[in-house]
Scaffold this motif. Structure first.
Motif, mmCIF file in Angstrom:
data_model
loop_
_atom_site.group_PDB
_atom_site.id
_atom_site.type_symbol
_atom_site.label_atom_id
_atom_site.label_comp_id
_atom_site.label_asym_id
_atom_site.label_seq_id
_atom_site.Cartn_x
_atom_site.Cartn_y
_atom_site.Cartn_z
ATOM 1 N N GLY A 158 0.194 -6.267 -5.875
ATOM 2 C CA GLY A 158 0.871 -7.466 -6.363
ATOM 3 C C GLY A 158 2.325 -7.548 -5.942
ATOM 4 N N ILE A 159 2.632 -7.141 -4.718
ATOM 5 C CA ILE A 159 3.986 -7.341 -4.198
ATOM 6 C C ILE A 159 4.217 -8.849 -4.056
ATOM 7 C CG2 ILE A 159 5.526 -6.965 -2.237
ATOM 8 C CD1 ILE A 159 4.030 -4.337 -1.725
ATOM 9 N N ARG A 211 4.322 -0.144 4.578
ATOM 10 C CA ARG A 211 3.259 0.163 5.544
ATOM 11 C C ARG A 211 2.997 -1.028 6.465
ATOM 12 N NH1 ARG A 211 -1.589 3.178 2.106
ATOM 13 N NH2 ARG A 211 -0.342 4.946 1.349
ATOM 14 N N GLU A 212 2.680 -0.705 7.707
ATOM 15 C CA GLU A 212 2.255 -1.758 8.630
ATOM 16 C C GLU A 212 0.984 -2.424 8.126
ATOM 17 O OE1 GLU A 212 3.506 -3.156 11.215
ATOM 18 O OE2 GLU A 212 5.286 -1.909 11.505
ATOM 19 N N GLU A 213 0.070 -1.607 7.622
ATOM 20 C CA GLU A 213 -1.191 -2.126 7.096
ATOM 21 C C GLU A 213 -1.139 -2.069 5.567
ATOM 22 O OE1 GLU A 213 -4.434 -0.027 8.812
ATOM 23 O OE2 GLU A 213 -4.047 -0.734 10.849
ATOM 24 N N TYR A 214 -0.927 -3.206 4.970
ATOM 25 C CA TYR A 214 -0.888 -3.320 3.511
ATOM 26 C C TYR A 214 -2.040 -4.235 3.104
ATOM 27 C CZ TYR A 214 0.562 -5.022 -1.112
ATOM 28 O OH TYR A 214 0.594 -5.375 -2.443
ATOM 29 N N ALA A 215 -3.098 -3.645 2.551
ATOM 30 C CA ALA A 215 -4.290 -4.399 2.175
ATOM 31 C C ALA A 215 -4.074 -5.066 0.816
ATOM 32 C CB ALA A 215 -5.499 -3.469 2.118
ATOM 33 N N TYR A 216 -4.283 -6.369 0.749
ATOM 34 C CA TYR A 216 -4.110 -7.102 -0.508
ATOM 35 C C TYR A 216 -5.004 -8.331 -0.484
ATOM 36 C CZ TYR A 216 -1.251 -10.342 2.229
ATOM 37 O OH TYR A 216 -0.811 -11.249 3.149
ATOM 38 N N ASP A 223 3.492 -13.169 3.702
ATOM 39 C CA ASP A 223 3.740 -11.774 4.039
ATOM 40 C C ASP A 223 4.461 -11.691 5.376
ATOM 41 O OD1 ASP A 223 3.745 -9.042 4.165
ATOM 42 O OD2 ASP A 223 1.660 -8.870 4.826
ATOM 43 N N ALA A 224 5.752 -11.276 5.313
ATOM 44 C CA ALA A 224 6.541 -11.155 6.533
ATOM 45 C C ALA A 224 6.487 -9.748 7.115
ATOM 46 C CB ALA A 224 7.988 -11.547 6.256
ATOM 47 N N GLY A 225 5.750 -8.863 6.472
ATOM 48 C CA GLY A 225 5.594 -7.518 7.003
ATOM 49 C C GLY A 225 6.603 -6.536 6.454
ATOM 50 N N PRO A 226 6.491 -5.274 6.840
ATOM 51 C CA PRO A 226 7.296 -4.199 6.252
ATOM 52 C C PRO A 226 8.780 -4.240 6.609
ATOM 53 C CG PRO A 226 5.987 -3.358 8.082
ATOM 54 C CD PRO A 226 5.521 -4.759 7.822
ATOM 55 N N ASP A 227 9.157 -4.963 7.660
ATOM 56 C CA ASP A 227 10.573 -4.995 8.041
ATOM 57 C C ASP A 227 11.448 -5.610 6.954
ATOM 58 O OD1 ASP A 227 9.976 -3.804 10.411
ATOM 59 O OD2 ASP A 227 9.977 -5.654 11.584
ATOM 60 N N GLY A 228 10.863 -6.439 6.111
ATOM 61 C CA GLY A 228 11.627 -7.064 5.032
ATOM 62 C C GLY A 228 11.470 -6.364 3.707
ATOM 63 N N PHE A 229 11.056 -5.096 3.732
ATOM 64 C CA PHE A 229 10.782 -4.385 2.476
ATOM 65 C C PHE A 229 11.631 -3.125 2.411
ATOM 66 C CE2 PHE A 229 8.663 -1.691 -0.530
ATOM 67 C CZ PHE A 229 8.052 -2.546 -1.437
ATOM 68 N N GLU A 250 5.461 3.188 -17.013
ATOM 69 C CA GLU A 250 4.766 3.126 -15.726
ATOM 70 C C GLU A 250 4.774 1.677 -15.263
ATOM 71 O OE1 GLU A 250 3.452 5.245 -13.628
ATOM 72 O OE2 GLU A 250 3.752 7.075 -14.806
ATOM 73 N N VAL A 251 5.390 1.432 -14.100
ATOM 74 C CA VAL A 251 5.396 0.075 -13.548
ATOM 75 C C VAL A 251 5.029 0.146 -12.075
ATOM 76 C CG1 VAL A 251 7.089 -0.811 -15.172
ATOM 77 C CG2 VAL A 251 7.873 0.160 -13.022
ATOM 78 N N ALA A 252 4.388 -0.892 -11.580
ATOM 79 C CA ALA A 252 4.024 -0.909 -10.160
ATOM 80 C C ALA A 252 3.703 -2.319 -9.709
ATOM 81 C CB ALA A 252 2.833 0.006 -9.889
ATOM 82 N N TRP A 253 4.139 -2.621 -8.493
ATOM 83 C CA TRP A 253 3.621 -3.772 -7.758
ATOM 84 C C TRP A 253 2.341 -3.381 -7.025
ATOM 85 C CZ3 TRP A 253 8.728 -5.315 -4.859
ATOM 86 C CH2 TRP A 253 9.459 -6.227 -5.624
ATOM 87 N N ALA A 254 2.293 -2.127 -6.596
ATOM 88 C CA ALA A 254 1.154 -1.674 -5.803
ATOM 89 C C ALA A 254 0.928 -0.189 -6.056
ATOM 90 C CB ALA A 254 1.392 -1.915 -4.312
ATOM 91 N N THR A 255 -0.321 0.165 -6.339
ATOM 92 C CA THR A 255 -0.695 1.559 -6.546
ATOM 93 C C THR A 255 -2.216 1.642 -6.542
ATOM 94 O OG1 THR A 255 -0.418 3.479 -7.995
ATOM 95 C CG2 THR A 255 -0.725 1.357 -9.067
ATOM 96 N N ASN A 256 -2.750 2.807 -6.223
ATOM 97 C CA ASN A 256 -4.204 2.972 -6.156
ATOM 98 C C ASN A 256 -4.760 3.388 -7.513
ATOM 99 O OD1 ASN A 256 -4.651 2.220 -3.482
ATOM 100 N ND2 ASN A 256 -4.073 4.243 -2.723
ATOM 101 N N ARG A 257 -4.747 2.431 -8.428
ATOM 102 C CA ARG A 257 -5.349 2.604 -9.737
ATOM 103 C C ARG A 257 -5.620 1.214 -10.313
ATOM 104 N NH1 ARG A 257 -2.682 3.894 -15.062
ATOM 105 N NH2 ARG A 257 -4.347 2.423 -15.507
ATOM 106 N N PRO A 258 -6.497 1.113 -11.303
ATOM 107 C CA PRO A 258 -6.730 -0.208 -11.909
ATOM 108 C C PRO A 258 -5.456 -0.746 -12.546
ATOM 109 C CG PRO A 258 -8.478 1.325 -12.521
ATOM 110 C CD PRO A 258 -7.404 2.133 -11.843
ATOM 111 N N ALA A 259 -5.299 -2.042 -12.494
ATOM 112 C CA ALA A 259 -4.150 -2.672 -13.134
ATOM 113 C C ALA A 259 -4.206 -2.437 -14.641
ATOM 114 C CB ALA A 259 -4.140 -4.164 -12.840
#
Length: 359
Positions: A158-159, A211-216, A223-229, A250-259
């Motif tokens: 959720g970035i 990451r270059e490859e950000y799956a969402y 999505d402008a890619g990682p250069d703007g992050f 615990e806060v996250a925009w993105a992580t490998n766990r259920p929201a």
């Protein structure tokens, strides 16, 4: 004659999505929306067409004709617009966070303290019906002494938009921690009645947005890619307050766990667990009345529009209604406390140590 909130002529600074979101609720509440300001011509044109009000590219012109303003700009520009409004004696509803940096936040707080205008920060989650029920139970003593809050505001992916202002430290001041984390920190401290703070330790991470490859599956902006992050996309922290009361975060925009948006207020007599977004609420306790047993009680309530209730409380404070639900007279100072915690977490992460709040 007692003033009425429908007499308060109001303008909006920052006419993007959240500005329009607030405008819709102003109209629904019957508050006179009289103008808007944005540096972007396209945003001004869209807002003027939609709400049939005057729009400006200079906030000072807007301020000449209003009693109150709602400020919804990117974080870096909060200080310029809020300080000027406070110095003019205007009433200010400022979207969270207070600012993009601790120095800027302190200058806003100083201006608010010296102003005749009412200041309020947009921690809308305080106004959720589930939160109000839990707060009421704590104040009644139903949970006993509440000593710990588990605060989770975690998205799986959720970035907001890589390359947008949200993901640029210079403008936002941080990432997930300053975007979602301020909501979680405020809510945890609000339930504890904002105790004195002692220290904080934490780690912020940028593991996915760069990451270059950000799956969402979806994103709020292109999505402008990682250069703007260049910000964090998750953070873990532990806050120690006076009298050994604590908050785990615990806060996250993105992580490998259920929201998860689960909060737990743990007390000596019972605990309250609620989902901030879904509205689920339950109370958990144990008893020796009869055979030893555990009790789990589900509480149902309707979900409410927290931004509408937030606005209603803001305008009721302006007209002197002391019964404005969920409103705290120390809103700006409490937001400054939240900003100090955020700053402390970033310092703790960078330097690998516990940070005292006095620092």
């Amino acid at each position: 004659m007692t003033p009425d909130r429908t007499d308060i002529e109001t303008g909006i600074v920052g006419l993007g999505n959240i500005g329009q979101y607030h405008a819709e609720r102003l109209v629904d509440l019957g508050i006179p929306l009289v103008g808007g300001m944005d540096v972007a011509a396209e945003a001004r044109t869209r807002f003027a067409r939609r709400y049939d009000v005057d729009v400006y590219d200079d906030h000072r012109t807007l301020y000449d004709g209003v009693d109150a303003v709602i400020i919804t700009t990117p974080n870096k520009y909060h200080e310029e617009y809020a300080v000027d409004a406070f110095e003019r004696g205007l009433h200010v509803l400022l979207e969270k966070p207070l600012a993009h940096s601790i120095d800027s936040a302190e200058r806003i707080a100083e201006a608010a303290a010296a102003s005749d205008g009412v200041g309020m920060i947009g921690f809308n989650n305080r106004f959720a019906n589930t939160v109000r029920i839990v707060k009421n139970r704590i104040e009644r003593g139903d949970l006993g002494d509440v000593s710990h809050i588990e605060a989770n505001y975690v998205r799986r992916r959720g970035i907001p938009g890589r390359g947008s202002w949200f993901t640029r430290r210079q403008i936002a001041g941080g990432g997930a921690l300053i975007d979602l984390g301020v909501h979680a920190i405020d809510l945890a401290l609000y339930l504890l009645d904002y105790p004195a703070l002692e220290e904080v330790t934490g780690v912020s991470r940028g593991e996915f947005g760069s990451r270059e490859e950000y799956a969402y599956l979806d994103m709020w902006a292109e999505d402008a890619g990682p250069d703007g992050f260049d910000v964090d996309d998750s953070a873990s922290a532990f806050i120690r307050c006076a009298d050994s009361r604590t908050v785990s975060l615990e806060v996250a925009w993105a992580t490998n766990r259920p929201a998860t948006h689960e909060f737990v207020a743990r007390g000596t007599d019972a605990a309250a667990r609620f989902d901030l977004l879904e509205g689920d609420l339950s109370v958990h306790s144990a008893s020796k009345v009869g055979p030893d047993h555990l009790e789990d009680t589900t509480i149902e309530t309707r979900q409410n529009d927290t931004h509408s209730d937030e606005q209603r409380a803001f305008f009721d404070r302006i007209v002197g209604d002391g019964n404005a639900v969920g409103t705290c007279a120390d809103s700006v100072q409490e937001a400054l406390t939240v900003q100090r915690i955020v700053d402390g977490i970033y310092i703790s992460s960078q330097e690998g140590r516990t940070v005292t709040i006095d620092e």
